[in-house]
Scaffold this active site. Sequence first.
Site, mmCIF file in Angstrom:
data_model
loop_
_atom_site.group_PDB
_atom_site.id
_atom_site.type_symbol
_atom_site.label_atom_id
_atom_site.label_comp_id
_atom_site.label_asym_id
_atom_site.label_seq_id
_atom_site.Cartn_x
_atom_site.Cartn_y
_atom_site.Cartn_z
ATOM 1 N N GLU A 329 -24.390 -9.305 -68.710
ATOM 2 C CA GLU A 329 -23.548 -8.816 -67.607
ATOM 3 C C GLU A 329 -23.032 -9.899 -66.666
ATOM 4 O O GLU A 329 -23.248 -9.839 -65.457
ATOM 5 C CB GLU A 329 -24.356 -7.788 -66.787
HETATM 6 C C1 TNX Z 1 -28.319 -2.728 -67.726
HETATM 7 S S1 TNX Z 1 -29.400 -3.807 -70.221
HETATM 8 C C2 TNX Z 1 -28.933 -3.942 -67.477
HETATM 9 C C3 TNX Z 1 -29.908 -4.008 -66.395
HETATM 10 C C4 TNX Z 1 -30.035 -2.717 -65.623
HETATM 11 C C5 TNX Z 1 -30.003 -1.549 -66.576
HETATM 12 C C6 TNX Z 1 -30.224 -0.226 -65.910
HETATM 13 C C7 TNX Z 1 -29.148 -5.077 -69.543
HETATM 14 C C8 TNX Z 1 -29.268 -6.235 -70.378
HETATM 15 N N1 TNX Z 1 -28.799 -5.068 -68.253
HETATM 16 O O1 TNX Z 1 -29.602 -5.085 -65.540
HETATM 17 O O2 TNX Z 1 -31.227 -2.748 -64.936
HETATM 18 O O3 TNX Z 1 -28.779 -1.558 -67.217
HETATM 19 O O4 TNX Z 1 -30.307 0.840 -66.842
#
Ligand code: TNX
Length: 501
Positions: A329
């Site tokens: 992300e």
């Molecule tokens: C996605 S999955 C994220 C997390 C959040 C989560 C909440 C991923 C690699 N990153 O930073 O906590 O969703 O469901």
Amino acid sequence: MKILYLLFIVSFIVGCGTSDSHRAALDTELGTHEKAIVQDKQLPLIPYPQSITRHSGTLQLSQSVVLIAPQKASTAMPALIRVLDEINLKQDASSASKIHIQLVDEPILGAEGYRLIINNDIKLSANSDAGLFYGVQTLSQLLIKQQDSLFILPKVEITDTPTFAWRGNMLDVARSFLPVEYLKQHIERMARFKLNRLHLHLTDDQGWRVEIAGYPKLTEIGGASAVEGGRSGFYTQDQIRQLVKFAQDRHVTLVPEVDLPGHTQAAIAAYNRLACDDVTNLAPYNGLEVGFSKLCLTKPETTYPFVKDVLTQLVALFPSKYIHIGGDEIKDPLYAEFIGRATRMVEELGRTAIAWEEGSVADNNPDVLLQLWNDKYDIQPALARGHQIILSPCSYTYFDHGNYTGQANTYDWCRKEGVPLERAYQLNPQNFKQVIGVESAMWSELVHTNEAADNRLWPRLLATAELAWTEERHRDYPRFLSRVDSVIPILDRLNIKYYQD
Ligand code: TNX
């Protein structure tokens, strides 16, 4: 009606060594609780073993047992003793109930497999201490007191090996901290169901949870913050070393993750120089947003020495072959370059990197593991380059999502109905290629107490355990559900505050 019932019973038995007519005869001979054990259902085991041959009759243990084991059963023996203590079954050298543990050399059992034979005594064999350890876990699930306070075991031969090497769970201790005592409990609980990788998401925007020598502010500042309503805290290096040893004794590998180069507000709040010069918000963060922070990739002279110091200390603390560098992300023109450099740094330190799926855009060595988390992410190009994957597709494995639709304090961004137990069980790893295993994830933005963590993790982790261990042909949801009921006494024994519908 009775005949139909018997047919139903017989149809439930998989890999059974007793013929149908023999079974019908048994049904009339045995007492009620013996019937329950010898026949009608699958054995009360999770994950379900690969091969079970059942024989007629039962073994009733005396009030004590004698253990006969080789010196090399260095974790299996203590594990068995822990189980005996838990159920208050004493050891007595003169007992008529014998448990023989032996190391053998049988290639089909592999590195983690075992054979458990329950007849007039109990024989457990494996090629390794790990295999014996897993055999002990299976035996422990059969050691449930019947109504009359006796341990009555079915006569069986179980030969069992895991389908996947990686049988994992991820805990986000960064948004909301989980104390060492909880992690120990969790490791013990995981091991009971043959789960063997505990991935610790140690850093994120809301907190930095691992002590790094030379960077005291990471834990003074980053360790003191948390998501709103969550717990702050951090693990000292001594605590990590103790946890690693505790986990090793239970065949659980602790896999550390420092999330880089995004999800780094806690680090930036501690050491402002890690941010680019034009960044103004340098304070700790306790909100729920993602994707807003990053280490400054246009200041490589600051960023890379920091990353190298952190990775070097993680490698020294955690013996895991794999070190997770995060990579999720974040948008930055230099992202791919960063991931490539970070995965090579891990390699230079003698280990192999794991990155979330987005890291597949970098020029990584093909032995880097990728963790798939968006159901629809196109991982095909990475597979073509030879990468293996850890399966964590969010619509099946994100246990911060509800046990049921609309559960309070759960997310639903990945699947609006949440991830009920049945959904968690429906992931079929065999539909994917180049899979090293399965890992469910519990993010902690909305999970702030031990009780809430138990509620999100159990019983859904039983599904993870079975998907990762048991072959597809032995998996069936209604049968699994009835076995979940049978292992409730074990969850209770482990003091798990599981979700109950
Ligand atoms: C996605 S999955 C994220 C997390 C959040 C989560 C909440 C991923 C690699 N990153 O930073 O906590 O969703 O469901």
